[in-house]
Design a protein around this motif. Structure first.
Motif, short mmCIF file in Angstrom:
data_model
loop_
_atom_site.label_atom_id
_atom_site.label_comp_id
_atom_site.label_asym_id
_atom_site.label_seq_id
_atom_site.Cartn_x
_atom_site.Cartn_y
_atom_site.Cartn_z
N ILE A 1 0.76 -1.07 -0.16
CA ILE A 1 0.15 -0.16 -0.19
C ILE A 1 0.91 1.22 -0.32
O ILE A 1 1.57 1.38 1.01
CB ILE A 1 -0.86 0.12 1.18
CG1 ILE A 1 -1.84 -1.19 1.23
CG2 ILE A 1 -1.81 1.25 1.20
CD1 ILE A 1 -2.51 -1.45 2.47
N VAL A 2 0.81 2.00 -1.05
CA VAL A 2 1.94 3.03 -1.26
C VAL A 2 1.13 4.69 -1.28
O VAL A 2 0.30 4.75 -1.95
CB VAL A 2 2.47 3.00 -2.63
CG1 VAL A 2 3.58 3.91 -2.83
CG2 VAL A 2 3.01 1.50 -2.67
N GLY A 3 1.73 5.37 -0.50
CA GLY A 3 1.23 6.73 -0.49
C GLY A 3 1.93 7.66 -1.45
O GLY A 3 3.21 7.37 -1.77
N LEU A 4 1.12 8.17 -2.55
CA LEU A 4 1.77 8.90 -3.56
C LEU A 4 1.52 10.38 -3.37
O LEU A 4 0.56 10.89 -3.28
CB LEU A 4 1.12 8.48 -4.84
CG LEU A 4 0.88 6.86 -5.18
CD1 LEU A 4 0.00 6.67 -6.41
CD2 LEU A 4 2.19 6.44 -5.65
N GLY A 5 2.73 11.15 -3.34
CA GLY A 5 2.68 12.35 -3.04
C GLY A 5 2.46 13.31 -4.13
O GLY A 5 1.73 12.89 -4.97
N GLY B 1 -2.64 2.20 -4.26
CA GLY B 1 -2.31 3.65 -3.88
C GLY B 1 -3.11 4.50 -3.21
O GLY B 1 -4.27 4.28 -2.98
N VAL B 2 -2.67 5.25 -2.34
CA VAL B 2 -3.21 6.45 -1.42
C VAL B 2 -2.62 7.62 -1.86
O VAL B 2 -1.26 7.88 -1.93
CB VAL B 2 -3.30 6.38 0.11
CG1 VAL B 2 -3.70 7.27 0.87
CG2 VAL B 2 -3.98 4.78 0.51
N THR B 3 -3.57 8.90 -2.49
CA THR B 3 -3.02 9.85 -2.94
C THR B 3 -3.10 10.93 -2.04
O THR B 3 -3.94 11.04 -0.96
CB THR B 3 -3.47 10.25 -4.32
OG1 THR B 3 -4.85 10.63 -4.10
CG2 THR B 3 -3.44 9.03 -5.11
N ILE C 1 -2.97 2.40 -11.93
CA ILE C 1 -2.76 2.29 -10.43
C ILE C 1 -3.93 2.17 -9.66
O ILE C 1 -4.84 3.29 -9.85
CB ILE C 1 -1.96 3.31 -10.02
CG1 ILE C 1 -0.71 3.25 -10.78
CG2 ILE C 1 -1.60 2.97 -8.40
CD1 ILE C 1 0.43 4.21 -10.49
N LYS C 2 -4.44 1.10 -8.73
CA LYS C 2 -5.66 1.39 -8.11
C LYS C 2 -5.32 2.30 -7.03
O LYS C 2 -4.34 2.28 -6.26
CB LYS C 2 -5.58 -0.16 -7.63
CG LYS C 2 -6.90 -0.42 -6.71
CD LYS C 2 -6.93 -1.67 -5.76
CE LYS C 2 -8.13 -1.76 -4.90
NZ LYS C 2 -8.04 -3.39 -4.27
N ILE C 3 -6.32 3.10 -6.98
CA ILE C 3 -6.43 4.10 -6.04
C ILE C 3 -7.62 4.05 -4.87
O ILE C 3 -8.84 3.74 -5.24
CB ILE C 3 -6.35 5.46 -6.28
CG1 ILE C 3 -5.15 6.00 -7.29
CG2 ILE C 3 -6.33 6.59 -5.40
CD1 ILE C 3 -3.62 5.76 -6.49
#
Length: 229
Positions: free
Chosen positions: A24-28, A53-55, A69-71
């Protein structure tokens, strides 16, 4: 592509390689992060990388979803493994300033929820002491002029962030931003405490003790700075 963009692309690609399957990745948010998200999208498409992804902004959500990318919403996950974000200034003590792109509130919330935080910057963002960039402060519109006046009284040299047409810039939460142009900051921790306890302030762009690694693109290539534990 100019040299600065080339460096941003290099660090973006380097950071994208830190992402592992199932994360699970935070995208800045920001110009350097755009290159990272592009590289990550390429991995998703070509390698079948399976990530969530979490934006930190609507802009990044639009870019990431367009690349496959799945958000999901931050509240839909119980943790964030890794967040990769940019920064406007980074000092040798790893104190940073963020918010030039107007996403400081969401960026700090995702940063706080993440187990590991990485900043990606080109060499121009590395400074001896933070402050010359200015400190973005997100404030609610109601009573914002009162907050502005308080900052003036304290000598913080506030400036409204405005759109090209002269209207107030609005964040994704529809708040205003006041940029403090006070120069080098002698005591960032004290300033951070003062700002966050000012009524009407939602969040500020001082990111202190909030990063684990900084990936820097410079004339000699890409280097990774690890924050002492």
């Amino acid at each position: 592509m100019n040299q600065q963009d080339t460096l941003k692309q290099l660090v973006g690609q380097t950071a994208a390689n830190l992402v592992e399957d199932g994360m699970i990745v935070g995208l800045g948010t920001g110009s350097t992060v755009r290159f990272m998200v592009d590289a990550l999208g390429k991995r998703v498409q070509e390698e079948g990388l399976n990530i969530t992804g979490v934006t930190t902004s609507n802009r990044t959500t639009e870019q990431a979803t367009g690349l496959g990318i799945k958000i999901v919403d931050l509240d839909d996950v119980n943790h964030v493994d890794l967040t990769i974000d940019g920064a406007d200034e980074v000092a040798p003590n790893f104190f940073g300033i963020k918010g030039g792109g107007g996403a400081l509130l969401w960026e700090k919330i995702v940063n706080d929820a993440s187990s590991h935080n990485v900043w990606i910057v080109d060499q121009s963002k590395m400074v001896n002491q933070i402050g010359n960039f200015g400190v973005p402060v997100e404030v609610i519109p109601f009573g914002a002029t009162k907050v502005f006046a308080k900052f003036e009284q304290k000598g913080y040299q506030p400036q409204w962030r405005l759109n090209e047409d002269g209207t107030h810039y609005r964040t994704d939460e529809e708040n205003y931003i006041i940029d403090l142009k006070m120069g080098l900051i002698e005591d960032p921790l004290a300033l951070a405490e003062d700002l966050i306890h000012t009524v009407g302030v939602v969040e500020h762009g001082l990111f202190l003790n909030r990063v684990n690694q900084v990936i820097v693109g410079g004339d000699q290539g890409v280097s990774t700075l690890n924050v002492p534990k």
